[in-house]
Enzyme design. Structure first.
Site, short mmCIF file in Angstrom:
data_model
loop_
_atom_site.label_atom_id
_atom_site.label_comp_id
_atom_site.label_asym_id
_atom_site.label_seq_id
_atom_site.Cartn_x
_atom_site.Cartn_y
_atom_site.Cartn_z
N SER A 198 5.03 -9.81 -4.34
CA SER A 198 4.36 -9.12 -3.24
C SER A 198 5.29 -8.97 -2.04
O SER A 198 5.42 -7.89 -1.47
CB SER A 198 3.10 -9.88 -2.81
OG SER A 198 2.18 -9.97 -3.87
N ARG A 258 3.67 -11.51 6.54
CA ARG A 258 2.49 -12.19 5.98
C ARG A 258 1.20 -11.50 6.43
O ARG A 258 0.22 -11.47 5.69
CB ARG A 258 2.50 -13.68 6.35
CG ARG A 258 1.47 -14.51 5.58
CD ARG A 258 1.78 -16.00 5.55
NE ARG A 258 2.86 -16.31 4.64
CZ ARG A 258 2.71 -16.55 3.34
NH1 ARG A 258 1.52 -16.56 2.80
NH2 ARG A 258 3.75 -16.83 2.58
N HIS A 305 0.99 -8.71 4.04
CA HIS A 305 0.63 -9.26 2.72
C HIS A 305 -0.88 -9.46 2.61
O HIS A 305 -1.49 -9.20 1.57
CB HIS A 305 1.38 -10.59 2.54
CG HIS A 305 1.04 -11.33 1.30
ND1 HIS A 305 0.27 -12.48 1.31
CD2 HIS A 305 1.36 -11.10 0.01
CE1 HIS A 305 0.15 -12.93 0.08
NE2 HIS A 305 0.78 -12.12 -0.73
#
Lengths: 206, 206
Positions: B10, B33, B36
């Site tokens: 990812s 993040r 993500h």
């Protein structure tokens, strides 16, 4: 402003800004709540409803069926007092000791192992996936194998690896479902779908 | 694929697809993040860091300070085992009986009342707002009044009424903060910021 005034104003802004759409009124109640939670109008284009999704979801709630979530975040986002009015429990099995054990043994995700644990308990319940594509794929697998038969699957995992693919699988599966196209989704949006269904169910009863 | 392989893949997709950006390496750890968690590359443009935000956040975690969240969803999204390694508790006071009582008495949101309750306890702690603009505005008010002095405020409320405005206020406030511009945000994205800070802190210690 009082909390309910903030919510009302939010929904009136969404009404104004939403492009013309083809959703039926009950579908729009769900999609507008997804937009309310995410501030993302992409859901106007990306949400997909199985034709029996809403009626099956409402029936399951009326019958007090259990709502299984793949994450504690999705569980935290569902209004438990609204669910409790119908006798619906909201469960996440991610932290269950036997789930952790099974995931370690199989090298699978805990989310997928939690599906197996729930599948033994789900009869006409609702599965909610807001995070793990592996959980959604496992649900579809277990449905095809005849090991579980949920009333409704809300499949909205988010992410870059298999999220879109797992939702494409759900969209083709022979089970009432609410899902979307693409990478976006998440626990908050998945919980919003259930909160909208809880509201629709409460209105039916009035 | 094992869970850690899914995460690695990812992040490598995010690296590839992210447009060139001006974030420093530690900032990028946080922003990537957030992407993500949301599958939303808009954060590339919208995130704002106070110059001392990351160092102050890491120091607070190293010192085992408490992390206060405005919702149980944000609390659920923070990796408690990572936080516990530093002795950090993660608290949400939304359900505390005295908070409910105070909100009812004032006609305010429970989120704002929870801030007042936390302000009495926060000394160099971290405030995390992923949902309620009223909570973020109350934090800024309490800081200005000298009633609380958090090490870091992560302000990422989502929505249509005062979310963008409250974040603009935070961006101008004299307190280390991580926030964004616009309506988007949410509990999952706010939790992702803390999870990234916990990882950065763990790496400092190695």
């Amino acid at each position: 402003m009082k909390p309910h005034e903030i919510e009302e104003l939010s929904f009136s802004i969404i009404e104004q800004e939403a492009a013309p759409h083809g959703f039926e009124p009950s579908q729009w109640r769900i999609v507008s709540r997804m937009i309310h939670t995410s501030a993302d109008f992409e859901y106007l284009q990306s949400v997909r409803f199985h034709p029996e999704a809403i009626s099956a979801g409402i029936r399951a709630i009326q019958n007090g069926q259990t709502i299984f979530t793949d994450t504690n975040m999705a569980k935290a986002g569902i209004r438990k007092t609204d669910a409790a009015k119908f006798g619906c429990r909201v469960e996440c099995l991610m932290e269950a000791p036997e789930v952790k054990k099974q995931a370690d043994a199989n090298g699978s995700t805990r989310a997928a192992a939690a599906v197996d644990a729930a599948a033994n308990q789900v009869k006409d319940g609702i599965f909610v996936v807001g995070n793990a594509p592996t959980a959604l794929m496992r649900i579809i697998e277990q449905i095809k194998a005849g090991r579980t038969a949920p009333a409704l699957v809300v499949g909205l995992p988010v992410g870059f690896v298999n999220a879109a693919e797992s939702k494409q699988m759900l969209n083709r599966a022979d089970v009432p479902h609410i899902t979307n196209v693409g990478r976006k989704g998440g626990s908050a949006v998945a919980a919003a779908v259930i909160n909208a269904l809880l509201k629709l169910t409460a209105e039916k009863g009035e």
